[in-house]
Design a protein around this motif. Structure first.
Motif, mmCIF file in Angstrom:
data_model
loop_
_atom_site.group_PDB
_atom_site.id
_atom_site.type_symbol
_atom_site.label_atom_id
_atom_site.label_comp_id
_atom_site.label_asym_id
_atom_site.label_seq_id
_atom_site.Cartn_x
_atom_site.Cartn_y
_atom_site.Cartn_z
ATOM 1 N N GLU A 55 -7.799 58.372 102.137
ATOM 2 C CA GLU A 55 -8.223 59.836 102.330
ATOM 3 C C GLU A 55 -9.639 59.848 102.273
ATOM 4 O O GLU A 55 -9.980 59.381 100.667
ATOM 5 N N THR A 60 -11.018 57.977 107.704
ATOM 6 C CA THR A 60 -10.077 57.990 106.890
ATOM 7 C C THR A 60 -9.524 55.764 106.941
ATOM 8 O O THR A 60 -9.616 55.367 107.869
ATOM 9 N N THR A 78 -3.743 54.189 97.470
ATOM 10 C CA THR A 78 -3.992 55.407 97.680
ATOM 11 C C THR A 78 -3.305 56.745 96.604
ATOM 12 O O THR A 78 -2.121 55.721 96.114
ATOM 13 N N TYR A 83 1.780 58.826 103.556
ATOM 14 C CA TYR A 83 1.649 57.454 104.570
ATOM 15 C C TYR A 83 1.744 56.315 104.213
ATOM 16 O O TYR A 83 1.499 55.950 105.091
#
Length: 240
Positions: A55, A60, A78, A83
Motif C-alpha cells: 500500500e 501500489t 506489508t 494481499y
C-alpha cells in the motif's frame, strides 16, 4: 545479490535495511519511498531482489511487481495479510507481515538466494527421468534420486521450475507445476494455488486462507478453494 527497498514509510525502510544487514550479506544499492522512483532506478541499474511494500501512493506494490522482469525476485513487506494470495499469483518469493521477525527475513532471503542460483545460467537443469505407480526418479547433479510419492509433502512452483519437498530433502527440477502435477497420483496430490501442489495425507489443519502441513504453511488460492474444501472434506464443510 543486489537488492533495493521500496516502502513509503521512512522508519520501515530503516528497519528493513537493519534486518537485511543483520541476517545476510545482500548488497543494498537503493532505498525508495515510491514505485516510480524505484522503476526509474531499475532502468539503469541491475537488481536481483526487491523488498516491496504494497500500500503505497501513486503505484501500489502489486502494480509495480507486475511490471518487473521475470528474473527480478520480490519479497513483499506489508502490514496487511489480505494481499497474500494475490502476491503469490505474481510469483513472489515470500510475503512478510509487519512487524517483521528477523528469522522470517532470514528465511525469505535464503529462499531468494536459492532461487537466484536456480534461475542462473550456470545451474544444471535437473529432470524427471521416470515415474512408476509408487515413486519417481529425478536426476540431480549427476545422481539419480528415488522419491516415493508417499514421502512428498508438497511441491512449489516458480516459473519454469518446481521444488519438491519431502520430510528430509528438497529437490529442484526444470519443469512447471502443471506438468509435474500430471505425473503424480491425482487421488493424493491436489493443487491449492497457482504455486503449490500438496499431499493431502500431510495436512494437519487449514482455514480459509492457508493449509498447514506440520510447520509448513501453504497459501490456499481463491480459484482452488472450492475444490479443496469439496475434495478434502467430502463436501461437508461450508466455505462461506
Amino acid at each position: 545479490m543486489k537488492c533495493i527497498i521500496v516502502d513509503d514509510e521512512p522508519l520501515a525502510r530503516q528497519e528493513m535495511q537493519a534486518l537485511i544487514n543483520d541476517v545476510s550479506d545482500l548488497e543494498i544499492i537503493g532505498s525508495f519511498s515510491n514505485a516510480p522512483a524505484a522503476l526509474k532506478f531499475l532502468k539503469i541499474n541491475s537488481v536481483d531482489l526487491i523488498f516491496l511494500d504494497i500500500e503505497m501512493p501513486m503505484v501500489t506494490g502489486l502494480e509495480f511487481a507486475s511490471q518487473l522482469p521475470e528474473d527480478t525476485l520480490v519479497i513483499f513487506t506489508t502490514a496487511y495479510p489480505k494481499y497474500a494470495l494475490e502476491s503469490y499469483e505474481l510469483d513472489a518469493i515470500d510475503y512478510l507481515l509487519k512487524p517483521i521477525d528477523k528469522s522470517r527475513v532470514q528465511k525469505a532471503i535464503n529462499k531468494a538466494v536459492t532461487y537466484k542460483k536456480l534461475l542462473s545460467a550456470e545451474t544444471e537443469k535437473n529432470t524427471i527421468e521416470s515415474n512408476t505407480g509408487d515413486f519417481m526418479i529425478i536426476k540431480s547433479e549427476r545422481k539419480f534420486f528415488k522419491i516415493n510419492f508417499a514421502d512428498i509433502k508438497y511441491i512449489e512452483g516458480l516459473k519454469d521450475y518446481v521444488v519438491i519437498y519431502t520430510g528430509n530433502q528438497k529437490l529442484i527440477t526444470a519443469m512447471n507445476l502443471k506438468t509435474i502435477h500430471q505425473k503424480i497420483p491425482n487421488n493424493t496430490f491436489l493443487r491449492v494455488s497457482k504455486s503449490y501442489v500438496i499431499n493431502l495425507n500431510f495436512i494437519d489443519s487449514f482455514d480459509h486462507h492457508n493449509v498447514y502441513l506440520g510447520e509448513n504453511e501453504v497459501p490456499l488460492g481463491e480459484v482452488y478453494k472450492k475444490d479443496f474444501f469439496r475434495i478434502y472434506s467430502g463436501g461437508s464443510l461450508n466455505i462461506e
